[in-house]
Design a protein around this motif. Structure first.
Motif, PDB file in Angstrom:
ATOM      1  N   GLU A 165      78.171  13.494  45.483  1.00 16.45           N
ATOM      2  CA  GLU A 165      79.597  13.428  45.795  1.00 16.45           C
ATOM      3  C   GLU A 165      79.857  12.839  47.177  1.00 16.45           C
ATOM      4  O   GLU A 165      81.000  12.542  47.518  1.00 16.45           O
TER       5      GLU A 165
ATOM      6  N   ALA B 189      73.001  23.300  42.672  1.00 20.78           N
ATOM      7  CA  ALA B 189      73.991  22.848  41.700  1.00 20.78           C
ATOM      8  C   ALA B 189      73.509  23.109  40.276  1.00 20.78           C
ATOM      9  O   ALA B 189      74.291  23.505  39.410  1.00 20.78           O
TER      10      ALA B 189
ATOM     11  N   VAL C 126      78.578  10.616  35.662  1.00 14.80           N
ATOM     12  CA  VAL C 126      79.361  11.174  34.557  1.00 14.80           C
ATOM     13  C   VAL C 126      79.805  10.061  33.605  1.00 14.80           C
ATOM     14  O   VAL C 126      79.745  10.209  32.383  1.00 14.80           O
TER      15      VAL C 126
ATOM     16  N   ALA D  17      72.761  17.280  38.070  1.00 13.94           N
ATOM     17  CA  ALA D  17      71.840  17.689  39.126  1.00 13.94           C
ATOM     18  C   ALA D  17      70.434  17.890  38.576  1.00 13.94           C
ATOM     19  O   ALA D  17      69.451  17.505  39.218  1.00 13.94           O
TER      20      ALA D  17
ATOM     21  N   ARG E 147      78.497  10.708  41.787  1.00 16.57           N
ATOM     22  CA  ARG E 147      78.684  11.709  40.724  1.00 16.57           C
ATOM     23  C   ARG E 147      79.577  11.165  39.610  1.00 16.57           C
ATOM     24  O   ARG E 147      79.287  11.325  38.431  1.00 16.57           O
TER      25      ARG E 147
ATOM     26  N   ALA F 250      78.334  20.581  37.164  1.00 13.17           N
ATOM     27  CA  ALA F 250      77.442  19.589  37.762  1.00 13.17           C
ATOM     28  C   ALA F 250      75.978  19.809  37.396  1.00 13.17           C
ATOM     29  O   ALA F 250      75.125  19.009  37.766  1.00 13.17           O
TER      30      ALA F 250
END
Length: 193
Positions: free
Chosen positions: A81, A117, A38, A128, A34, A124
């Motif tokens: 995650e 999500a 990002v 997702a 994750r 998120a």
């Protein structure tokens, strides 16, 4: 986890702790999947492929104790995650829900967690939404996924909020509309209420 490590699956090393029932786990260095998404160092297509590959590798390992030849070890909580991207490659963490069962339940859970999500986690949702179709493509669609069973299991998860539980039907629909050509209605029929 030790059994999976013996079969070459990427899990943290574990050792017995000082007290009965304690485990000491290897410290991992690197971002989670994750965090890499990002930061833009991992694309959604790469993430979907990596998640699919980790699921397929896991499901290639024979069950540890079960007698059903169709069952495998299933993680049941594989999402961005729970994957660390270390210098040695990806490492899967959080095995609290792992058990032996049908691989189609595990793939359905991974897709359902991403779809939830999208619908219930604003921080998120964008990631997702991008990873879900990539995961489904890499898995070859929804054929073989046990979506109804995954939905029922998620509905009884005590860590989910009422909002997350209320979004389950919409999450299943999102999965099916993301990959409609290979959806199997008999495997996705929702339980009557």
């Amino acid at each position: 986890m030790a059994y999976l490590a013996e079969h070459g699956y990427p899990v943290p090393a574990v050792w017995p702790g000082a007290a009965a029932g304690e485990l000491v786990m290897q410290r991992l260095s690197g971002p989670t999947m994750r965090e890499a998404l990002v930061a833009g160092t991992l694309s959604s297509e790469q993430a979907g492929g990596l998640l699919a590959g980790l699921l397929m590798r896991l499901h290639a390992i024979p069950p540890r104790v079960g007698a059903d030849p169709a069952h495998r070890i299933v993680h049941l909580d594989l999402h961005p995650e729970n994957v660390f991207l270390t210098t040695d490659g990806p490492v899967v963490i959080d095995w609290a829900t792992a058990q032996e069962g049908p691989p189609g339940l595990d793939t359905a859970m991974a897709a359902l967690i991403l779809a939830q999500a999208v619908l219930t986690m604003p921080a998120a949702a964008e990631i997702a939404r991008a990873v879900l179709p990539a995961l489904l493509r890499q898995l070859g669609g929804t054929d073989g996924m046990l979506l109804a069973e995954a939905r029922a299991r998620r509905a009884t998860n005590p860590t989910l909020t009422q909002v997350e539980i209320a979004a389950l039907d919409e999450a299943v629909a999102l999965i099916l509309t993301t990959c409609p050509a290979v959806a199997s209605p008999s495997r996705t029929r929702q339980p009557t209420r």
